[in-house]
Design a protein around this motif. Structure first.
Motif, PDB file in Angstrom:
ATOM      1  N   VAL A   9      11.644  -7.853 -17.571  1.00 29.54           N
ATOM      2  CA  VAL A   9      12.032  -9.033 -16.538  1.00 29.54           C
ATOM      3  C   VAL A   9      11.423 -10.271 -17.186  1.00 29.54           C
ATOM      4  N   HIS A  10      12.403 -11.289 -17.277  1.00 25.89           N
ATOM      5  CA  HIS A  10      12.277 -12.397 -17.803  1.00 25.89           C
ATOM      6  C   HIS A  10      12.214 -13.521 -16.632  1.00 25.89           C
ATOM      7  N   GLN A  11      10.869 -13.949 -16.497  1.00 24.69           N
ATOM      8  CA  GLN A  11      10.778 -14.958 -15.383  1.00 24.69           C
ATOM      9  C   GLN A  11      11.581 -16.199 -15.430  1.00 24.69           C
ATOM     10  N   LYS A  12      11.102 -16.913 -16.869  1.00 24.40           N
ATOM     11  CA  LYS A  12      11.767 -18.070 -17.138  1.00 24.40           C
ATOM     12  C   LYS A  12      13.077 -18.213 -16.996  1.00 24.40           C
ATOM     13  N   SER A  13      13.990 -17.324 -17.503  1.00 22.49           N
ATOM     14  CA  SER A  13      15.452 -17.395 -17.680  1.00 22.49           C
ATOM     15  C   SER A  13      15.895 -16.674 -16.236  1.00 22.49           C
ATOM     16  N   ARG A  14      15.132 -15.925 -15.531  1.00 24.86           N
ATOM     17  CA  ARG A  14      15.386 -15.171 -14.267  1.00 24.86           C
ATOM     18  C   ARG A  14      16.563 -14.135 -14.644  1.00 24.86           C
ATOM     19  N   LEU A  15      16.234 -13.384 -15.634  1.00 23.42           N
ATOM     20  CA  LEU A  15      17.258 -12.382 -15.947  1.00 23.42           C
ATOM     21  C   LEU A  15      16.479 -10.949 -16.082  1.00 23.42           C
ATOM     22  N   LEU A  16      17.073  -9.983 -15.749  1.00 23.20           N
ATOM     23  CA  LEU A  16      16.659  -8.646 -16.107  1.00 23.20           C
ATOM     24  C   LEU A  16      17.312  -7.929 -17.122  1.00 23.20           C
ATOM     25  N   SER A  27      22.239  -8.225 -19.534  1.00 25.59           N
ATOM     26  CA  SER A  27      21.068  -9.254 -19.229  1.00 25.59           C
ATOM     27  C   SER A  27      21.438  -9.593 -17.632  1.00 25.59           C
ATOM     28  N   ILE A  28      20.917  -8.878 -16.704  1.00 27.75           N
ATOM     29  CA  ILE A  28      21.431  -9.254 -15.132  1.00 27.75           C
ATOM     30  C   ILE A  28      20.645 -10.404 -14.457  1.00 27.75           C
ATOM     31  N   PRO A  29      21.227 -11.362 -14.152  1.00 30.76           N
ATOM     32  CA  PRO A  29      20.525 -12.408 -13.161  1.00 30.76           C
ATOM     33  C   PRO A  29      19.918 -12.004 -12.141  1.00 30.76           C
ATOM     34  N   PHE A  30      18.842 -12.453 -11.649  1.00 30.55           N
ATOM     35  CA  PHE A  30      18.067 -11.977 -10.496  1.00 30.55           C
ATOM     36  C   PHE A  30      18.884 -12.508  -9.418  1.00 30.55           C
ATOM     37  N   GLU A  31      19.627 -13.400  -9.478  1.00 31.46           N
ATOM     38  CA  GLU A  31      20.342 -13.898  -8.298  1.00 31.46           C
ATOM     39  C   GLU A  31      21.447 -12.846  -7.772  1.00 31.46           C
ATOM     40  N   LEU A  32      22.023 -12.275  -8.830  1.00 32.13           N
ATOM     41  CA  LEU A  32      23.087 -11.206  -8.643  1.00 32.13           C
ATOM     42  C   LEU A  32      22.404 -10.093  -8.210  1.00 32.13           C
ATOM     43  N   MET A  33      21.271  -9.449  -8.744  1.00 33.08           N
ATOM     44  CA  MET A  33      20.542  -8.424  -8.013  1.00 33.08           C
ATOM     45  C   MET A  33      20.230  -8.709  -6.789  1.00 33.08           C
ATOM     46  N   LYS A  56      19.940 -17.950  -2.824  1.00 28.73           N
ATOM     47  CA  LYS A  56      19.162 -16.983  -3.577  1.00 28.73           C
ATOM     48  C   LYS A  56      19.249 -17.380  -5.224  1.00 28.73           C
ATOM     49  N   ARG A  57      19.481 -18.720  -5.308  1.00 29.54           N
ATOM     50  CA  ARG A  57      19.995 -19.409  -6.855  1.00 29.54           C
ATOM     51  C   ARG A  57      18.471 -19.283  -7.282  1.00 29.54           C
ATOM     52  N   GLU A  58      17.306 -19.660  -6.634  1.00 32.69           N
ATOM     53  CA  GLU A  58      16.264 -19.705  -7.524  1.00 32.69           C
ATOM     54  C   GLU A  58      15.109 -18.630  -7.230  1.00 32.69           C
ATOM     55  N   VAL A  59      15.694 -17.451  -6.638  1.00 33.57           N
ATOM     56  CA  VAL A  59      14.775 -16.268  -6.692  1.00 33.57           C
ATOM     57  C   VAL A  59      14.495 -15.696  -7.742  1.00 33.57           C
ATOM     58  N   THR A  60      13.330 -15.136  -8.062  1.00 30.54           N
ATOM     59  CA  THR A  60      12.750 -14.659  -9.039  1.00 30.54           C
ATOM     60  C   THR A  60      12.368 -13.089  -8.508  1.00 30.54           C
ATOM     61  N   ILE A  61      11.814 -12.655  -9.581  1.00 26.24           N
ATOM     62  CA  ILE A  61      11.231 -11.238  -9.303  1.00 26.24           C
ATOM     63  C   ILE A  61       9.711 -11.142  -9.615  1.00 26.24           C
ATOM     64  N   ASP A  62       8.769 -10.934  -8.675  1.00 28.17           N
ATOM     65  CA  ASP A  62       7.314 -10.598  -9.076  1.00 28.17           C
ATOM     66  C   ASP A  62       6.809  -9.517  -9.589  1.00 28.17           C
ATOM     67  N   GLY A  94      25.160  -4.582 -14.486  1.00 33.79           N
ATOM     68  CA  GLY A  94      25.584  -5.044 -15.524  1.00 33.79           C
ATOM     69  C   GLY A  94      26.651  -5.251 -16.151  1.00 33.79           C
ATOM     70  N   SER A  95      27.501  -3.976 -16.165  1.00 36.24           N
ATOM     71  CA  SER A  95      28.959  -3.833 -16.640  1.00 36.24           C
ATOM     72  C   SER A  95      29.908  -4.517 -15.990  1.00 36.24           C
ATOM     73  N   GLU A  96      29.853  -4.869 -14.543  1.00 34.20           N
ATOM     74  CA  GLU A  96      30.742  -5.458 -13.707  1.00 34.20           C
ATOM     75  C   GLU A  96      30.403  -6.865 -13.318  1.00 34.20           C
ATOM     76  N   GLN A  97      29.209  -7.191 -14.053  1.00 28.25           N
ATOM     77  CA  GLN A  97      28.873  -8.661 -13.267  1.00 28.25           C
ATOM     78  C   GLN A  97      29.748  -9.905 -13.320  1.00 28.25           C
ATOM     79  N   GLN A  98      30.495 -10.009 -14.131  1.00 32.45           N
ATOM     80  CA  GLN A  98      31.655 -10.983 -14.099  1.00 32.45           C
ATOM     81  C   GLN A  98      32.418 -10.840 -12.839  1.00 32.45           C
ATOM     82  N   ALA A  99      32.887  -9.742 -12.484  1.00 29.51           N
ATOM     83  CA  ALA A  99      33.801  -9.616 -11.491  1.00 29.51           C
ATOM     84  C   ALA A  99      32.874  -9.570 -10.111  1.00 29.51           C
TER      85      ALA A  99
END
Length: 138
Positions: A9-16, A27-33, A56-62, A94-99
């Protein structure tokens, strides 16, 4: 079925960041998740009952809690904690995040949330370099 070999979990970049034993890594954005959470709160209780998630743009994961040997449950900072993300589902995100991202933006626009989609028109994912320009239109 692929199994994860690492999950960060990357808090700063908000990516898993997640890597699988078949060599795939995402690298999956928290917002997408968050907006594609497999919970009843988001998915509804049947086809066509999905609840559009906005703001949900600014949402993070605790934190992330393991669920058996097959899934994790992210603890989102907006209080959402009911989504169980299986390894298969994370692989799909992860594999379909663009679509998936484009579909989400399309649904936001269809619902009239242009201010939500302004930062992600076209194929720009969160975390991608922003288009060049001054940012003002007169």
């Amino acid at each position: 079925m692929a199994n994860p070999t690492s999950l960060t979990v990357h808090q700063k970049s908000r990516l898993l960041d997640i890597a699988f034993d078949d060599g795939a890594a995402f690298s999956i954005p928290f917002e997408l998740m968050r907006v594609y959470s497999p919970s009843a709160e988001v998915k509804g209780h049947g086809p066509g009952q999905e609840v559009l998630q906005v703001g949900k743009r600014e949402v993070t994961i605790d934190g992330i809690e393991p669920v058996g040997n097959y899934a994790v449950r992210p603890l989102f900072t907006d209080g959402h904690t009911t989504g169980i993300f299986t390894w298969d589902y994370l692989y799909k995100l992860g594999s379909e995040q663009q679509a998936l991202w484009q579909d989400y933006v399309r649904r936001l626009q269809a619902a009239g949330f242009d201010e939500e989609t302004g930062r992600a028109t076209g194929t720009v994912l969160p975390g991608a370099p922003a288009p060049k320009g001054c940012g003002h239109h007169h």
